[in-house]
Design an enzyme around this catalytic site. Structure first.
Site, mmCIF file in Angstrom:
data_model
loop_
_atom_site.group_PDB
_atom_site.id
_atom_site.type_symbol
_atom_site.label_atom_id
_atom_site.label_comp_id
_atom_site.label_asym_id
_atom_site.label_seq_id
_atom_site.Cartn_x
_atom_site.Cartn_y
_atom_site.Cartn_z
ATOM 1 N N ILE A 148 44.162 38.995 35.970
ATOM 2 C CA ILE A 148 45.853 38.899 36.080
ATOM 3 C C ILE A 148 46.261 40.547 36.424
ATOM 4 O O ILE A 148 45.895 41.230 35.312
ATOM 5 C CB ILE A 148 46.407 38.218 34.836
ATOM 6 C CG1 ILE A 148 46.011 36.967 34.722
ATOM 7 C CG2 ILE A 148 48.017 38.495 34.858
ATOM 8 C CD1 ILE A 148 46.279 36.453 33.115
ATOM 9 N N CYS A 149 46.714 40.586 37.468
ATOM 10 C CA CYS A 149 47.390 42.106 37.749
ATOM 11 C C CYS A 149 46.374 42.747 37.767
ATOM 12 O O CYS A 149 45.400 43.008 38.261
ATOM 13 C CB CYS A 149 48.498 42.285 36.742
ATOM 14 S SG CYS A 149 49.555 43.814 37.168
ATOM 15 N N GLU A 150 46.443 43.938 37.008
ATOM 16 C CA GLU A 150 45.412 45.073 36.801
ATOM 17 C C GLU A 150 43.995 44.509 36.491
ATOM 18 O O GLU A 150 42.864 45.026 36.910
ATOM 19 C CB GLU A 150 45.810 46.207 35.776
ATOM 20 C CG GLU A 150 44.836 47.212 35.865
ATOM 21 C CD GLU A 150 45.045 48.456 34.800
ATOM 22 O OE1 GLU A 150 44.543 49.523 34.956
ATOM 23 O OE2 GLU A 150 45.736 47.965 33.945
ATOM 24 N N GLY A 152 43.010 41.798 37.334
ATOM 25 C CA GLY A 152 42.349 41.009 38.628
ATOM 26 C C GLY A 152 41.659 42.018 39.429
ATOM 27 O O GLY A 152 40.720 41.940 40.085
ATOM 28 N N THR A 172 45.530 36.237 40.022
ATOM 29 C CA THR A 172 47.000 36.165 40.188
ATOM 30 C C THR A 172 47.403 37.506 40.067
ATOM 31 O O THR A 172 47.192 38.148 39.491
ATOM 32 C CB THR A 172 47.159 35.436 38.773
ATOM 33 O OG1 THR A 172 46.852 36.108 37.722
ATOM 34 C CG2 THR A 172 46.700 33.884 38.841
#
Length: 367
Positions: A148-150, A152, A172
């Protein structure tokens, strides 16, 4: 009745109604304690702890339907609790209800003691150790990574360097091309990218050298400035609208609790994040190195699911979609979903679609 009398009567009627709502709202607020505003409450069991990093395994809610274990990796900029904000709007609970074996890395609250930790340490050490422990506990040789975000970016790098341990990669709201927003047609996309690229590299160095971290309060203020009207009106307009509704008030307070719980970002990793990725775009350009090895996105040949939010002003869709041109996998899927950066996880509408997209995609590739 004259027009002026009618207007005056209407004013006093509205005033009385609003006064009643405010009085009821005061009673609602008075009955709420900090312990009532629970976030990240889905039951989980601590499997291992090293330094401030903890590995958890969520307690199953239904019979397991997808065999491969899934490790959730959030970023260092925020807390994983965004994915488990409240029982009826929790990606974690929703995935458990789909029969996933769900695991989580919690980075804890880094401080000055973690000032020297780099992205190399988080990817090649902490994540690698967690993957090894999951494989040992479950008997699997490979796992699914859900970034998720960073987080990811971390899981993308890990997959490129350790693909022998990864069965599937789910991303994501993950940036890959940190400069793709330059050509994004939406004017409100990429505020964070523009601001970060405008920083003088020496100013980043001064902050990290002086503080040892990128303060969480500092990043919170930056995110607030990206949506100034939203930040200005949520306490004197939005809050007043829901003040007498306890359920909506609890939702509001849970979000505020998550926003206030922004940890400090370890300094050395923050320097890499801001300079090498945001400013120099090394990951997309094939020049980003971890532990002496170049992260080659073409080495990612496992199935990849890439989900992004269409109205994301922090990670514009173009920054996520850029992975398609670089990844080496022949099994690559993109799913655009409505909503913003946070709304993708906490909005009841988009969150249901998010869960279904992930579970259906994994089910089709299980075993």
């Amino acid at each position: 009745m004259t027009d002026s009398n009618a207007a005056l009567n209407a004013f006093f009627k509205d005033f009385a109604q609003n006064l009643g709502r405010l009085q009821k709202g005061a009673d609602v607020i008075a009955g709420i304690r900090d312990s009532d505003v629970d976030v990240g409450s889905t039951p989980k069991r601590l499997i291992q702890r090293r330094d401030k990093v903890e590995l958890f395994r969520y307690e199953p809610e239904v019979e397991q339907r997808i065999d491969t274990p899934v490790l959730i990796v959030y970023g260092l900029i925020g807390r994983y609790t965004m994915a488990d904000l409240q029982p009826d709007r929790s990606l974690v609970r929703s995935l458990l209800a789909k029969g996933l074996d769900l695991w989580l890395i919690d980075w804890g609250q880094p401080g000055r003691n973690e000032r020297w930790l780099t992205i190399d340490d988080y990817v090649d050490d902490y994540i690698d150790e967690a993957v090894e422990r999951i494989c040992r506990e479950t008997g699997h040789e490979k796992i699914t990574l859900l970034g998720i975000c960073e987080g990811g970016v971390f899981t993308t790098c890990y997959t490129a360097l350790h693909k022998e341990r990864v069965r599937n990669l789910v991303l994501t709201i993950t940036p890959v091309d940190f400069h793709a927003d330059v050509d994004d047609p939406a004017a409100h996309h990429g505020f964070l990218n523009v601001w970060t690229r405008s920083l003088a590299p020496e100013d980043i160095d001064r902050m990290v050298d002086a503080l040892g971290v990128i303060p969480g309060e500092f990043m919170s203020s930056i995110f607030s400035l990206m949506t100034p009207m939203r930040s200005l009106t949520k306490y004197n307009v939005d809050l007043v609208d829901i003040i007498d509704d306890k359920d909506k008030m609890m939702n509001f307070l849970r979000m505020e609790k998550w926003l206030a719980d922004r940890p400090d970002h370890p300094g050395a990793a923050g320097r890499q994040w801001l300079r090498e990725l945001y400013q120099e775009n090394r990951l997309f350009e094939g020049k980003f190195e971890l532990s002496g090895r170049v992260v080659d996105l073409g080495e990612i040949d496992v199935p990849v699911l890439n989900i992004f939010a269409l109205d994301d002003h922090i990670i514009p869709p173009t920054c996520s979609k850029a992975l398609a041109a670089k990844v080496g996998s022949s099994d690559y899927t993109e799913i655009p979903l409505p909503g913003g950066h946070v709304g993708l996880f906490v909005s009841s509408k988009s969150q249901g679609a998010l869960t279904k997209s992930i579970a259906d995609w994994l089910q089709a590739r299980d075993g």
